[in-house]
Design a protein around this motif. Structure first.
Motif, mmCIF file in Angstrom:
data_model
loop_
_atom_site.group_PDB
_atom_site.id
_atom_site.type_symbol
_atom_site.label_atom_id
_atom_site.label_comp_id
_atom_site.label_asym_id
_atom_site.label_seq_id
_atom_site.Cartn_x
_atom_site.Cartn_y
_atom_site.Cartn_z
ATOM 1 N N GLY A 1 0.828 -1.207 0.000
ATOM 2 C CA GLY A 1 0.000 0.000 0.000
ATOM 3 C C GLY A 1 0.862 1.258 0.000
ATOM 4 N N GLN B 1 -2.872 5.889 0.610
ATOM 5 C CA GLN B 1 -4.231 5.579 1.052
ATOM 6 C C GLN B 1 -5.094 6.839 1.093
ATOM 7 O OE1 GLN B 1 -1.517 4.206 3.283
ATOM 8 N NE2 GLN B 1 -1.545 2.665 1.668
ATOM 9 N N SER B 2 -6.372 6.612 0.821
ATOM 10 C CA SER B 2 -7.399 7.667 0.928
ATOM 11 C C SER B 2 -7.018 8.911 0.145
ATOM 12 C CB SER B 2 -7.652 7.999 2.407
ATOM 13 O OG SER B 2 -8.084 6.857 3.118
ATOM 14 N N LYS C 1 -11.967 3.352 -3.071
ATOM 15 C CA LYS C 1 -12.345 3.159 -1.679
ATOM 16 C C LYS C 1 -13.742 3.703 -1.413
ATOM 17 C CE LYS C 1 -10.739 3.988 3.053
ATOM 18 N NZ LYS C 1 -9.708 4.628 3.893
ATOM 19 N N ASN D 1 -7.231 3.984 -2.926
ATOM 20 C CA ASN D 1 -5.983 3.466 -2.388
ATOM 21 C C ASN D 1 -5.100 3.049 -3.557
ATOM 22 O OD1 ASN D 1 -6.798 3.754 0.288
ATOM 23 N ND2 ASN D 1 -7.603 1.668 0.418
ATOM 24 N N CYS E 1 -5.947 -0.529 3.520
ATOM 25 C CA CYS E 1 -5.043 -0.202 2.410
ATOM 26 C C CYS E 1 -5.213 -1.069 1.170
ATOM 27 C CB CYS E 1 -3.600 -0.297 2.875
ATOM 28 S SG CYS E 1 -3.138 -1.980 3.433
ATOM 29 N N ASP E 2 -6.136 -2.070 1.192
ATOM 30 C CA ASP E 2 -6.239 -3.039 0.092
ATOM 31 C C ASP E 2 -4.889 -3.704 -0.163
ATOM 32 O OD1 ASP E 2 -9.065 -2.847 -0.999
ATOM 33 O OD2 ASP E 2 -8.469 -0.739 -1.025
ATOM 34 N N HIS F 1 1.613 -2.007 4.442
ATOM 35 C CA HIS F 1 1.743 -0.583 4.162
ATOM 36 C C HIS F 1 3.182 -0.287 3.748
ATOM 37 C CE1 HIS F 1 -2.111 1.047 5.740
ATOM 38 N NE2 HIS F 1 -2.099 -0.073 6.453
#
Length: 826
Positions: A90, A93-94, A180, A186, A237-238, A242
């Protein structure tokens, strides 16, 4: 021993431990301590592999396998593993969008059945209320009803992809942009495990090859563990892992293309597919920057059940870290603000984890005009103050003062020499003429520099030698004393030993021979079981084994047996914060004791007290191959006898808290032990003596005698020194106590000791405020036992003060040679 006058000491230690939260203590306090300086070492959570420790081991020529096992223990295996085909990383994220550009060649963006060939410019991939939108560099956009868009082909064409949202570049695998919500995505890199490691930025690529290889194995194992325990589509995070320090710092293409990048890639390839397994499953292979000298236990840092591969392990190689030592200073008000108080008056960091870090911080201060106490876990304390690690103390002047006391009981002078010895260094020698019936005091610090030291004493006639040690070390201050060994032996036994939270036990083995010795240190566990550790002991030097570095001893009571192929000398030292099971509080300090060279069927210990603020423990070790039956007779000062009978299994230890026996609570007592087979007996005491917290211990003596010698003794300001005389016989002992003064002269006192009882004498009452050795003689031939206990506030004269207590068993026969394994000066 002439010591500087004692001075008042302001304790930062809170008198009682509080369970949690704020505790009102009554009267308001209006003064604070001004400022607090914290002295620490290491950086990070101190679990698992120490990266600077791995660096140091690499510099010293150790292999990656040795590095791995030094931190995760011997109960794991590092082996080639059939890994999943890919790992998902990941990288962002977001995000409201993923802005992607490539350099060096072509690549493809795809979603569902659609493909967009790309070579230049920035492509935007963003979410919509019903799917995803792909926007080309020229502004043309396509809305598609899918949940993800992928970017591929760049590794094959040699193209490097840049993600604008984090500014990093990627050249391996393919990129997955996952919707997301209608407003965020993500971004994930999916690649093989080893190619993922190519981009891992956790260790400088210029470090030794073995260090890099150990890091690669640990990092690969960590990612595999996350796959095995959390899967490859974690909701946050799919991803499997991370790309940040939430898991591991993945920096992408810049790692393998940067300076020494080829060295890092080579280390990954050298260890290809190797992971660390326990019972066939990947371990949680944690690592950190540097431990500060010892790693910690997972349950003490983050809670949960103990993991056998995350035990405290010695890490002397962390000294290579630039963060091997550091300080942080706060005003009392700033410190208060960080922990939720108006002001801070004292900080107690003496409650330690098994790895030596702060387990509990007890902070006394002011809130709303009232005095309160607040308790934080070590991890929360570190976080609140922003400290680099929990391996930290309230800064104090540190030091070790060591003294050697030589008693000449002869009617004529004696020539004596002392050899101060440490491995790899030329011994330092000093010669003395000891006046008749006198004591000579030698400060060891005057002869050697900072470090471990062992000593050998030789004399022209039999004399008595004893060592006294005073210290401030981290959270512990106190003192320890003990007689030496008359001769090296191949076997030594020590009945006492404990390793746990706020207890550190060390075994010191000194080899006075001119060639190296091989030895085995056996730990005989309470209830049975043996843990053996082979060690080598350098010629004219010593080896020190910390119990916290031995797997299986992290919360253990044990006795110690040392067996060597050449005659050596063995001692044990302990540093501790002790909590009384009787509820009277805690004691902090240290103790030391010489081993016994053989087990016997009879032992006597003169000292013992189970009154308020004192706990006395009797330790009986059975080093034999069959159980033994033991009878312990406790003799009180009032002449009462309390009898205890028990059995000790083979190769085991039995522990008794004296106050738990009916009739001993509140009394002074000695103990006489008889057994059906050979054992070794020792006593340990922990106390609060007039506000002085500490502990001490002493080996038993195998038989009473009619004459005893105690080389150490000081009755000046700040010191209470007691001579303990036990009479296990059935008739009264008439005893003469002679104080032999520094430089010559003596003071004599005659006393009677009733049958089956003990007599306690304050040295100051005999001779006044003097430095003196003591000779205790039975004038009517009745066998007695003599010990000395001292309680003190010791001023080093070098900026530090130690409070505590010490104890030594008397010597019944002088000797022309004496050996001391333990010793440290600074």
């Amino acid at each position: 021993m002439t010591r500087p006058a004692a001075r008042a000491i302001t304790h930062i230690l809170v008198a009682a431990l509080f369970a949690a939260g704020l505790v009102l203590s009554g009267a308001p306090s209006t003064e604070a301590a001004g400022s607090f300086t914290f002295a620490g070492s290491g950086w990070g959570h101190r679990l698992g592999l120490s990266q600077y420790g791995a660096y140091g081991q690499g510099l010293e020529g150790r292999s990656w396998g040795q590095i791995i096992h030094s931190y995760y223990g011997s109960g794991v295996g590092a082996v080639p593993t059939s890994l999943p085909p890919s790992v998902r990383v990941g990288i962002a994220q977001s995000q409201t969008a993923a802005d992607i550009s490539g350099s060096g060649g072509a690549y493809t963006i795809g979603a569902g059945d659609m493909r967009w060939p790309a070579t230049s410019g920035t492509w935007k991939i963003s979410p919509t209320s019903s799917g995803m939108r792909v926007t080309a560099p020229n502004g043309q956009a396509w809305d598609i009803g899918v949940g993800s868009v992928w970017v591929s082909g760049f590794e094959e064409s040699g193209t490097v992809i840049t993600l604008a949202q984090n500014g990093k570049r990627y050249g391996r695998g393919w990129i997955d942009v996952v919707r997301k919500s209608g407003s965020s995505v993500n971004v994930v890199v999916e690649t093989t495990y080893d190619k993922y490691l190519y981009g891992l930025g956790e260790m400088p690529s210029s470090w030794p090859a073995a260090s890099l290889q150990a890091q690669a194995v640990a990092a690969r194992t960590y990612a595999y563990y996350k796959h095995a325990t959390s899967g490859d589509r974690r909701t946050s995070c799919d991803c499997t892992v991370h790309a940040s320090t939430v898991d591991q710092a993945y920096v992408g293409w810049d790692k393998e293309s940067g300076s020494y990048g080829s060295s890092w890639v080579a280390a990954v390839n050298y260890t290809a597919s190797i992971t660390i397994l326990s019972s066939g499953a990947p371990i949680l292979a944690l690592y950190h920057s540097s431990s500060g000298g010892r790693t910690d236990a997972n349950e003490d840092v983050w809670g949960g059940s103990p993991l056998h591969y995350l035990r405290p392990m010695p890490d002397s190689w962390s000294r290579y870290s630039p963060h091997a030592s550091w300080t942080a200073t706060f005003s009392s008000r700033d410190l208060g603000a960080k922990v939720g108080l108006d002001d801070v008056t004292s900080v107690d960091l003496s409650e330690r984890s098994m790895g030596g870090g702060v387990a509990t911080a007890v902070i006394q201060g002011i809130s709303g005009g009232r005095s309160v106490t607040k308790t934080l876990s070590g991890t929360n304390f570190r976080s609140a103050l922003g400290l680099r690690s929990t391996m930290v103390d309230v800064s104090r002047s540190r030091g070790f003062d060591q003294w050697l006391l030589l008693l000449n009981p002869n009617d004529s002078s004696v020539s004596a020499s002392v050899s101060f010895e440490r491995a790899g260094a030329q011994p330092v020698t000093s010669s003395y003429t000891l006046a008749a019936k006198s004591r000579t005091t030698i400060k060891v610090n005057n002869f050697v520099s900072t470090g471990d030291i062992s000593m050998r004493v030789s004399a022209s006639k039999p004399i008595v030698a004893e060592r006294a040690l005073y210290f401030v070390y981290g959270s512990w201050d106190g003192g320890a004393s003990g007689e030496g060994a008359k001769n090296p032996r191949n076997t030594w036994i020590l009945a006492e030993g404990y390793q746990g939270r706020s207890f550190d036990t060390f075994v010191e083995v000194y080899n006075p021979q001119s060639q190296q010795s091989a030895a085995t240190i056996d730990f005989l566990l309470e209830g049975g079981g043996v843990i053996s550790v082979p060690v080598s002991v350098p010629a004219k030097g010593r080896t020190t084994l910390p119990a916290y570095g031995v797997p299986g001893l992290h919360l253990a009571s044990f006795s110690i047996r040392v067996q060597a192929d050449q005659p050596v000398v063995a001692e044990r030292s302990s540093y501790f914060k002790y909590k009384s099971p009787a509820g009277w509080g805690s004691a902090m300090g240290g103790s030391a004791a010489i081993g016994e060279s053989e087990a016997r069927a009879s032992w006597d210990l003169a000292e013992g007290y189970s009154g308020p603020g004192f706990d006395t423990w009797t330790l009986v070790a059975n080093p034999g191959s069959a159980p033994v039956d033991v009878t312990a007779r406790y003799l009180t000062d009032e002449g009462k006898t309390v009898i205890q009978q028990f059995q000790v299994p083979a190769n085991a230890r039995q522990t008794t808290l004296a106050r738990s026996l009916s009739g001993l609570s509140g009394h002074s007592h000695s103990v006489h032990i008889e057994s059906s087979g050979p054992v070794v007996a020792e006593r340990a005491m922990y106390f609060q003596y007039g506000g002085i917290p500490d502990g001490h211990g002493a080996q038993g003596t195998p038989a009473p005698a009619t004459r005893w010698y105690l080389a150490e003794g000081y009755a000046g300001p700040g010191f209470d020194t007691w001579v303990l005389i036990s009479n296990p016989a059935s008739q009264t002992a008439e005893v003469r106590v002679s104080a032999l003064l520094d430089g010559g002269g003596s003071v004599v006192r005659d006393v009677s000791v009733a049958p089956g009882s003990r007599r306690t004498i304050n040295l100051r009452d005999v001779a006044g405020p003097v430095s003196a050795s003591t000779m205790v003689e039975s004038t009517n031939g009745v066998g007695i036992v003599a010990e000395r206990a001292s309680y003190f506030t010791y001023d080093s004269g070098r900026g530090w003060t130690a409070t505590g207590g010490s104890d030594s068993m008397g010597v019944s026969e002088p000797s022309s040679t004496w050996y001391f394994a333990e010793g440290y000066v600074s």
